[in-house]
Design a protein around this motif. Sequence first.
Motif, short mmCIF file in Angstrom:
data_model
loop_
_atom_site.label_atom_id
_atom_site.label_comp_id
_atom_site.label_asym_id
_atom_site.label_seq_id
_atom_site.Cartn_x
_atom_site.Cartn_y
_atom_site.Cartn_z
N LEU A 10 0.86 -1.18 0.00
CA LEU A 10 0.00 0.00 0.00
C LEU A 10 0.89 1.23 0.00
N THR A 14 -1.80 5.82 1.95
CA THR A 14 -2.89 4.91 2.34
C THR A 14 -2.60 4.27 3.69
N THR A 17 -3.51 6.71 6.23
CA THR A 17 -4.97 6.93 6.32
C THR A 17 -5.67 5.77 7.03
N THR A 337 -14.57 4.33 -4.48
CA THR A 337 -14.39 5.71 -4.01
C THR A 337 -15.59 6.56 -4.43
N GLU A 385 -6.78 1.03 -1.41
CA GLU A 385 -6.42 2.39 -1.84
C GLU A 385 -7.69 3.22 -2.08
N ALA A 388 -9.15 4.31 1.13
CA ALA A 388 -8.36 5.39 1.73
C ALA A 388 -8.69 6.74 1.08
N ARG A 389 -8.86 6.73 -0.26
CA ARG A 389 -9.20 8.00 -0.94
C ARG A 389 -10.54 8.52 -0.41
#
Length: 454
Positions: A10, A14, A17, A337, A385, A388-389
């Motif tokens: 990662l 990320t 986060t 996301t 990922e 995390a965004r």
Amino acid sequence: MSNLNDPIALTPQTRATLSRDFAWGVATSAYQIEGAAAADGRGPSIWDTFSHAPGKTVRGETGDVACDHYHRMPEDVALMADLGVDAYRFSISWSRVQPLGHGAWNEAGLAFYDRLVDTLLARGIRPSATLYHWDLPQGLQDLGGWASRDTALRFADYSAHVARRLGDRLATISTHNEPWCTAKLGHAWGKFAPGFRDEALAADVSHHLLLSHGLALQAMRAAGTRAPLGIVLNHSSASAATDSAADQARAATEYASFVRWYMEPIFEGAYPQDEGIEHHPRNVQPGDFAIIGQPLDFLGINYYTRIWASTAQPPVPAPCALGVTDMGWEIYPEGLTELLTGIHQRYAGLPPIYLMENGMANADVLVDGRVADAPRIDYMRRHLEAIARAREAGVDIRGFFYWSLLDNYEWDSGYDKRFGLVHVDYATQRRTLKDSALWYRETIANLRGGAGHG
Ligand code: FCB
């Protein structure tokens, strides 16, 4: 196996986060893993009936034995402890604890879940229970199933009974898993139990499912349940294949009937009224939305792929830039996301969110004791990922549950599709950690060690 981690770690951002206030879990469901279909007084569910009917599942496979988890539960909990997960999402088989879905309780069935919960807690793993993962007791189907309003009342009784018994030790309780699937796949498309093909009926069923969810929350709270309560919805982003008005409208309608259909009754007190939606429930009674809109302590979301909307004939295919899984589902992490930030913007005051399922089927092979499932690691990394965004954009997401801990019975696909972090040899019931399991273990350990490590 640190070589596993190097090319596929990662990103530092990320890791930062996701390194705090984030639960790492794995998920399963009762019919898909337990087996022991007739053991200790369990009654049949609609999935026993459906899977035993000719022509309904690949090779006619059933969940009679599945992963034999009912008899191997301590070994499976030990696997989870070895992975280092914080939480385990499982479902309770209603017909194991109440064989007919009404009337007598089955003490042996309740005792199994008691032991499961205590075994998890002894290993430091938080138990997250789902009350309904598609396996309605056949005894209730015989009385009308989800087409009958009475089933919603029975579900509330069952929920309160389980909550009284286990609620003091559960980390979360979810009412339904993916009510869209129960309604559409089970009642409109004939793909899942009970196998009906009636779109109008499916709309009525969706309303009874939501009603049962609200009644169950009321009943569990009245019973003094302290565990956080929620529901698990399957969601997707929706993309129009082209800029044409027709494709844009199709994408909007599909999003409305998939995502908004369940979000709006719960959070806004009404079903979407979009023009493209053909069937509306005929069974809404005064006061129903007040029941359905009970406050949630959390919202569970399952995400696998996006909706691709094309009105052309033949349809414009989805780009599938990252390929497709063994289910034929497009790998599209950006959709996660988009979905999460989209609902965050659209619905005010959402409760904390858990990603309760995400994962891929892969054509895994066991060679010399190893399953080299690099595509699954890539899928997980990209979806983490994507989470995390969304978190960085303000979405209050608190955890990730990989689907699934084990290869298991994938409904109408039988044992053909392998989603597990752990390979199951069905002839011997031998479990083998895949490379993805080792990667997940290392990822969890690194994040616990602090964002800077890894
Ligand atoms: C979800 C289901 C789960 C499993 C995965 C692949 O829709 O909740 O039981 O079948 O898909």
